[in-house]
Structures are given as structure tokens and as C-alpha cells.
Design an enzyme around this catalytic site. Sequence first.
Site, PDB file in Angstrom:
ATOM      1  N   PRO A 155       0.786  -1.249   0.000  1.00 33.82           N
ATOM      2  CA  PRO A 155       0.000   0.000   0.000  1.00 33.82           C
ATOM      3  C   PRO A 155       0.812   1.290   0.000  1.00 33.82           C
ATOM      4  CG  PRO A 155       0.038  -0.937   2.188  1.00 33.82           C
ATOM      5  CD  PRO A 155       0.776  -1.910   1.321  1.00 33.82           C
ATOM      6  N   CYS A 156       1.482   1.566  -1.120  1.00 35.40           N
ATOM      7  CA  CYS A 156       2.227   2.816  -1.231  1.00 35.40           C
ATOM      8  C   CYS A 156       1.290   4.017  -1.241  1.00 35.40           C
ATOM      9  CB  CYS A 156       3.126   2.804  -2.463  1.00 35.40           C
ATOM     10  SG  CYS A 156       2.288   2.441  -4.014  1.00 35.40           S
ATOM     11  N   HIS A 157      -0.012   3.780  -1.470  1.00 33.50           N
ATOM     12  CA  HIS A 157      -0.973   4.891  -1.437  1.00 33.50           C
ATOM     13  C   HIS A 157      -1.170   5.422  -0.012  1.00 33.50           C
ATOM     14  CE1 HIS A 157      -3.364   1.189  -0.777  1.00 33.50           C
ATOM     15  NE2 HIS A 157      -4.127   1.949   0.000  1.00 33.50           N
TER      16      HIS A 157
END
Length: 350
Positions: free
Chosen positions: A316-318
Site C-alpha cells: 500500500p504505497c498509497h
Amino acid sequence: MISADLKEKYYQALVAKDSEYEGLFYVGVKTTGVFCRPTCPARKPKFENCEFYETAQQALLASFRPCQRCKPLSHPNHVSDVVRMLIEAVEKEPEKRWKGQDFKALSMDESTARRQFKKRFGMTFVEYARARRMGLALKHIRSGRTVIDSQLSTGYESSSGFRDAFSRIMGAAPTHVDEDRILKAAWIDTRLGPMMAVADEQALYLLEFIDRRGLEREVERLRKRTKSAIVPGTTAPIQSIERELNDYFDGKRTAFDTALFCLGTPFQKQVWEVLLAIPAGETRSYQEIANAVGKPSACRAVAQANGANQLAIVIPCHRVINTSGELGGYGGGLTRKSWLLHHEKQGLLQ
């Protein structure tokens, strides 16, 4: 209630037919009584004639009827009848080399087939059919058939032409393909638009939005670093991530169990491990990630590692934002990043 600022943003997306907003809103047109998706090809209404809704149901309840051109009640990536017919025709004779008269036999215009396949799959119909033929050739070679047999069965009279086409599509010459160096690539439809998944039989290597800038370079880099041929197809990890993505978008899960193959430097993998530990509904700053990996002065390197992540949503780089609270960057676009964060926070409130 949609704010005035958001309505302005949605209208600009409507005018631009921005696929990044697909699934985020629907627009009701007061002068025609229909409602559309953001990428509708119809002529655009004036701003004052637009009503914006977060769901198709809201638009229906407001007495708008679905547009016949963009079909907002069907899947956002609905396959047209032309595309479906051609795919079925290829599956009936997958080793066939298509010519002009073959399209006429189906009462179909060749340019229509080319255009619709290009829009849906990013390749023309001829390229699609060729890739399917080559996939069969690869299967034949692995099962022990000679290269010349595969060449003849796929309709190539020239050996060099066969090898060139095979190498261009598969990324390896026929005699150099190894069973252990095959990755499969599949198209997955999601609420936020189509994604590409690449995997072998054990793990998922790549998951990205189709319209991500530079995706072709990412796939090429993956192919070279793994020394693999990438062919159309599916595997158990691709089937698994498709099921899990459906659950994620339905609010039924926030983490993923599909096995992952993370191709990166030791530092990048260290950053990605920290990303995986960020709970859904929460965010971390680049500085906090740098502190977590024990390198507080490496904010820029952390940002680069974040951008190098090839497993969107799953890693989850978001969930990484600027220290100021601003969203920062995201390969899938800031609109999607904002939606994902909101979706995860809403899930915790339910």
C-alpha cells in the site's frame, strides 16, 4: 453531498474523458434526462446542466435514465460485441492467420476490429491473434515439438519471420525459452479501472493500473530482470489476486494473502515491508518511513522506493503522504490515491 469544488473537478474530468475518474462519479444531464460515466464519448453538456452523483443508484433515484452510449449500469470496462465475437473466433481457430476476407466473412470491418481491440487491450486484433498463436507455439515447443513444426502450425513460412515475431512477443527466441522463465499477464477489471497482473505459478510479480504512465517500461524491465518471456494467460496467483481485489473493493478485506515476488534492492524491500505494516485507514509520512528503516535522512530514497513498487494496492504505497499532510505522488494518479484512502477509512467506520 458533493462539494462545489469537487463538482468543478468532476466536470473537468468529464470534459477530458479522464479514465482516472472511472467509477468515482456519474453525471446526470438535465437537458437530456440521461446519466453517464466520466469517459462517455457523447458531446459534453454545459456545467450548469450537470448533476453529479457518487453512485449509479443515486442518479437513477434522481430520475435520470442510463445513457445508451456509455452504458453506466454495465461494467466500466464492458467488452463490446465486436470484441467478444472476435475473441470467440480466435479460440475456435487459435492457429489461424487472419486476412482481410476473414473479417468480411464475419460481416465486420477490419478497421473497427483494430480500433476496438486497441482501446480495450492496448493492442490491435492482429497483434492479439498473433500473441495467441505464439502462445500455442510456446506450448508446443515446451511439449517437445520441434521449432519447424511450431513454425508451420502457426502459419509462418519463413523461419526468420517466425523467430522475429516470437521474440518480439515473448521476449525470447524459440530455442531459448525455458519452462521456469514464463510469466503470464492478465487483464483484471476493477472499480477504479482495469489493472494488469503478471505472475508465475507461485507468486504475483506485478499489479498496476493499465493507464499508469510508463507501464510498458515497467513490464519490459520486469522481463529483462527475471530473464522471462511474458505471455497472455492466467495462473493461480492471478486468480487469487482477482478474487481478493473484488473483496477489497466490496469492503470485505483490507489486506491480501496472495503470494508476492518483490523484485528490488535490499533497501527497497525494507521500505516495502514497512508499507505492508501500515494498517488500513492510516497513513505515514515519507519521514516516518525513513525513521522506521533506520535511515532518517533518506526521505528521497524512501520516496523513490515507494515509486518503484510494482504491486499497487497490495503493497500500500498509497498510504504514504507528505509530512505536510498533502497526498504527494502516486503512479495510479492522485484521484485514485484519494479514493483508496477514503475507501479504507470508510471501511473502518462500518
